[in-house]
Design a protein around this motif. Structure first.
Motif, PDB file in Angstrom:
ATOM      1  N   TYR A   1       0.845  -1.201   0.000  1.00  0.00           N
ATOM      2  CA  TYR A   1       0.000   0.000   0.000  1.00  0.00           C
ATOM      3  C   TYR A   1       0.877   1.246   0.000  1.00  0.00           C
ATOM      4  CZ  TYR A   1      -3.684   3.310   1.203  1.00  0.00           C
ATOM      5  OH  TYR A   1      -4.550   4.367   1.180  1.00  0.00           O
ATOM      6  N   ILE A   2       0.631   2.133  -0.961  1.00  0.00           N
ATOM      7  CA  ILE A   2       1.451   3.343  -1.119  1.00  0.00           C
ATOM      8  C   ILE A   2       0.564   4.565  -0.908  1.00  0.00           C
ATOM      9  CG2 ILE A   2       3.045   4.575  -2.627  1.00  0.00           C
ATOM     10  CD1 ILE A   2       3.243   1.925  -4.263  1.00  0.00           C
ATOM     11  N   PRO A   3       0.770   5.305   0.190  1.00  0.00           N
ATOM     12  CA  PRO A   3      -0.096   6.450   0.490  1.00  0.00           C
ATOM     13  C   PRO A   3       0.302   7.713  -0.260  1.00  0.00           C
ATOM     14  CG  PRO A   3       1.509   6.170   2.244  1.00  0.00           C
ATOM     15  CD  PRO A   3       1.746   5.038   1.267  1.00  0.00           C
ATOM     16  N   TYR A   4      -0.707   8.521  -0.589  1.00  0.00           N
ATOM     17  CA  TYR A   4      -0.486   9.807  -1.250  1.00  0.00           C
ATOM     18  C   TYR A   4      -1.342  10.872  -0.565  1.00  0.00           C
ATOM     19  CZ  TYR A   4       1.922   7.271  -4.919  1.00  0.00           C
ATOM     20  OH  TYR A   4       2.819   6.475  -5.607  1.00  0.00           O
ATOM     21  N   PRO A   5      -0.896  12.129  -0.605  1.00  0.00           N
ATOM     22  CA  PRO A   5      -1.632  13.194   0.092  1.00  0.00           C
ATOM     23  C   PRO A   5      -3.042  13.437  -0.438  1.00  0.00           C
ATOM     24  CG  PRO A   5       0.607  13.911  -0.391  1.00  0.00           C
ATOM     25  CD  PRO A   5       0.389  12.633  -1.136  1.00  0.00           C
ATOM     26  N   SER A   6      -3.272  13.187  -1.731  1.00  0.00           N
ATOM     27  CA  SER A   6      -4.604  13.437  -2.285  1.00  0.00           C
ATOM     28  C   SER A   6      -4.867  12.517  -3.467  1.00  0.00           C
ATOM     29  CB  SER A   6      -4.733  14.892  -2.743  1.00  0.00           C
ATOM     30  OG  SER A   6      -3.973  15.127  -3.915  1.00  0.00           O
ATOM     31  N   GLY A   7      -6.170  12.322  -3.748  1.00  0.00           N
ATOM     32  CA  GLY A   7      -6.550  11.473  -4.868  1.00  0.00           C
ATOM     33  C   GLY A   7      -6.059  12.005  -6.201  1.00  0.00           C
ATOM     34  N   ALA A   8      -5.921  13.322  -6.304  1.00  0.00           N
ATOM     35  CA  ALA A   8      -5.469  13.925  -7.561  1.00  0.00           C
ATOM     36  C   ALA A   8      -4.079  13.429  -7.963  1.00  0.00           C
ATOM     37  CB  ALA A   8      -5.465  15.444  -7.432  1.00  0.00           C
ATOM     38  N   GLU A   9      -3.248  13.097  -6.968  1.00  0.00           N
ATOM     39  CA  GLU A   9      -1.885  12.628  -7.253  1.00  0.00           C
ATOM     40  C   GLU A   9      -1.862  11.169  -7.692  1.00  0.00           C
ATOM     41  OE1 GLU A   9       1.109  13.811  -4.371  1.00  0.00           O
ATOM     42  OE2 GLU A   9      -0.306  15.248  -3.519  1.00  0.00           O
ATOM     43  N   LEU A  10      -2.938  10.442  -7.428  1.00  0.00           N
ATOM     44  CA  LEU A  10      -2.993   9.030  -7.803  1.00  0.00           C
ATOM     45  C   LEU A  10      -3.234   8.842  -9.300  1.00  0.00           C
ATOM     46  CD1 LEU A  10      -5.295   7.698  -4.938  1.00  0.00           C
ATOM     47  CD2 LEU A  10      -2.850   7.224  -5.187  1.00  0.00           C
ATOM     48  N   VAL A  11      -3.989   9.762  -9.891  1.00  0.00           N
ATOM     49  CA  VAL A  11      -4.465   9.571 -11.260  1.00  0.00           C
ATOM     50  C   VAL A  11      -3.338   9.363 -12.267  1.00  0.00           C
ATOM     51  CG1 VAL A  11      -5.763  10.596 -13.153  1.00  0.00           C
ATOM     52  CG2 VAL A  11      -6.640  10.746 -10.817  1.00  0.00           C
ATOM     53  N   PRO A  12      -2.331  10.251 -12.348  1.00  0.00           N
ATOM     54  CA  PRO A  12      -1.279  10.039 -13.362  1.00  0.00           C
ATOM     55  C   PRO A  12      -0.498   8.748 -13.144  1.00  0.00           C
ATOM     56  CG  PRO A  12      -0.684  11.832 -11.872  1.00  0.00           C
ATOM     57  CD  PRO A  12      -2.114  11.509 -11.613  1.00  0.00           C
ATOM     58  N   LEU A  13      -0.327   8.338 -11.891  1.00  0.00           N
ATOM     59  CA  LEU A  13       0.393   7.094 -11.592  1.00  0.00           C
ATOM     60  C   LEU A  13      -0.427   5.881 -12.000  1.00  0.00           C
ATOM     61  CD1 LEU A  13       1.787   8.064  -8.075  1.00  0.00           C
ATOM     62  CD2 LEU A  13       3.036   8.018 -10.233  1.00  0.00           C
ATOM     63  N   LEU A  14      -1.733   5.998 -11.847  1.00  0.00           N
ATOM     64  CA  LEU A  14      -2.619   4.904 -12.250  1.00  0.00           C
ATOM     65  C   LEU A  14      -2.708   4.831 -13.772  1.00  0.00           C
ATOM     66  CD1 LEU A  14      -4.473   2.779 -10.880  1.00  0.00           C
ATOM     67  CD2 LEU A  14      -6.349   4.383 -11.174  1.00  0.00           C
ATOM     68  N   VAL A  15      -2.852   5.969 -14.404  1.00  0.00           N
ATOM     69  CA  VAL A  15      -2.949   6.014 -15.867  1.00  0.00           C
ATOM     70  C   VAL A  15      -1.686   5.459 -16.518  1.00  0.00           C
ATOM     71  CG1 VAL A  15      -3.071   7.573 -17.850  1.00  0.00           C
ATOM     72  CG2 VAL A  15      -4.605   7.921 -15.902  1.00  0.00           C
ATOM     73  N   SER A  16      -0.520   5.754 -15.911  1.00  0.00           N
ATOM     74  CA  SER A  16       0.753   5.296 -16.480  1.00  0.00           C
ATOM     75  C   SER A  16       1.058   3.846 -16.136  1.00  0.00           C
ATOM     76  CB  SER A  16       1.897   6.177 -15.958  1.00  0.00           C
ATOM     77  OG  SER A  16       2.087   5.981 -14.562  1.00  0.00           O
ATOM     78  N   GLY A  17       0.278   3.246 -15.235  1.00  0.00           N
ATOM     79  CA  GLY A  17       0.501   1.852 -14.868  1.00  0.00           C
ATOM     80  C   GLY A  17       1.476   1.654 -13.724  1.00  0.00           C
ATOM     81  N   GLN A  18       1.985   2.762 -13.136  1.00  0.00           N
ATOM     82  CA  GLN A  18       2.889   2.618 -11.991  1.00  0.00           C
ATOM     83  C   GLN A  18       2.155   2.050 -10.784  1.00  0.00           C
ATOM     84  OE1 GLN A  18       5.742   6.008 -11.394  1.00  0.00           O
ATOM     85  NE2 GLN A  18       4.667   6.885 -13.153  1.00  0.00           N
ATOM     86  N   LEU A  19       0.863   2.358 -10.705  1.00  0.00           N
ATOM     87  CA  LEU A  19      -0.001   1.731  -9.704  1.00  0.00           C
ATOM     88  C   LEU A  19      -0.903   0.730 -10.413  1.00  0.00           C
ATOM     89  CD1 LEU A  19      -1.122   4.814  -7.559  1.00  0.00           C
ATOM     90  CD2 LEU A  19       0.490   3.017  -6.886  1.00  0.00           C
ATOM     91  N   LYS A  20      -1.102  -0.436  -9.805  1.00  0.00           N
ATOM     92  CA  LYS A  20      -1.955  -1.471 -10.401  1.00  0.00           C
ATOM     93  C   LYS A  20      -3.416  -1.311  -9.982  1.00  0.00           C
ATOM     94  CE  LYS A  20       1.787  -3.314 -12.063  1.00  0.00           C
ATOM     95  NZ  LYS A  20       2.122  -3.085 -13.493  1.00  0.00           N
TER      96      LYS A  20
END
Length: 319
Positions: free
Chosen positions: A180-199
């Motif tokens: 589990y990798i925490p981030y300060p806000s949901g907005a920061e998750l989107v580019p990582l998810l789109v790029s596939g860095q997050l599954k």
């Protein structure tokens, strides 16, 4: 001349004795999370609605201070806003858990509970081309190798993390094994998810839905009791995972806020809640109405502290 001086004297006395609440004073609003995130919206949007509805038009200034589950922002709010009737802060489920998890030297004790406003169901999202199509696929991946499934979400011990832990428990996987990798806000998750860095990523519907509508990510499940309007995804429960959890958000006032200041804000929020502008805002953001005010909200907060502490213990996040 004597008459003019008398009028001026009366005007000065009137200005001095006028109640502070009647004077124009911009609101000072703390958002204990990053710009663009859930706490930021919870801080700004209600004041914007009040302004549009003519309920409170003296302006406001938002300060963003994220980190440690919201406790860094809470500490600054407590230290800088004592006895200030114009100071309020957005908060919610994540902050309650963050205080417990971080053994924070500051707490909600002494702040002024005002209102619970919304409940934002979590959603499970994956990259558009992900092989994870269903909740069953997520369960299978967790059972095969939990460390290989990079999961993004909010603060450690927050709603997203608790939801991920409960899903892991349902899969028979120890929550402590999650990647589990925490981030300060949901907005920061989107580019990582789109790029596939997050599954896989968990966040509020309001933070992910715009990107799902743009086909930049795919929502495979929601954590609410019932399916959510406008979202083509099942609940965890109907997918065989008995987990229901939401991220409620609300507003507290400054420590030492006067009774008059508290009544002033409660009246403002009551008018806002009844306004057509707020009803439209709830629909536009996909927020569920969870309005609870004053003493009822204070009682809810006390019960929530107990519930969250038990959940965090069950997940092995605290002893």
């Amino acid at each position: 001349m004597q008459r003019i001086m008398k009028v001026l004297a009366v005007s000065i006395v009137t200005a001095i004795t006028m109640p502070l609440a009647a004077l124009a004073a911009p609101a000072k609003v703390m958002a204990p999370g990053g710009p663009g995130g859930g706490y930021d919206a919870a801080a700004r949007v209600p004041l914007q609605v009040m302004q549009e509805a003519g309920i409170f038009t003296d302006g406001f200034q938002v300060t963003n201070k994220g980190g440690a589950g919201g406790t860094i922002g809470l500490a600054e709010f407590i230290n800088t806003s004592k006895n200030d009737d114009n100071a309020i802060m957005s908060m919610g489920a994540i902050l309650v858990g963050g205080i417990i998890l971080n053994k924070s030297p500051v707490s909600l004790d002494g702040t002024t509970p005002l209102v619970r406003l919304t409940d934002d169901a979590d959603v499970l999202a994956v990259p558009v081309d992900s092989p994870l199509k269903t909740v069953d696929d997520v369960i299978a991946a967790l059972r095969k190798n939990p460390g290989a499934l990079a999961i993004g979400g909010g603060s450690v011990g927050g709603v997203d993390h608790v939801a991920a832990g409960l899903i892991a428990k349902a899969a028979g996987v120890a929550p402590g094994k999650l990647n589990y990798i925490p981030y300060p806000s949901g907005a920061e998750l989107v580019p990582l998810l789109v790029s596939g860095q997050l599954k896989l990523a968990l966040s509020g519907l309001s933070e992910f839905k715009p990107y799902a509508d743009q086909k930049r990510l795919r929502i495979i499940a929601v954590t609410s009791e019932q399916r959510l309007p406008g979202v083509d995804a099942p609940t965890l429960k109907e997918s065989g995972v008995d987990v229901v959890i939401g991220n409620w958000r609300g507003i507290i006032g400054a420590p030492g806020m006067s009774d008059k200041g508290r009544a002033m804000w409660l009246e403002r929020f009551e008018k806002m809640h009844a306004s057509p502008q707020w009803k439209k805002t709830l629909a536009d953001h996909g927020w569920a109405d969870a309005y609870l005010a004053g003493d009822e909200f204070a009682k809810f907060l006390e019960a929530e502290k107990v519930r969250q502490e038990q959940v965090l213990k069950d997940l092995g996040l605290i002893k």
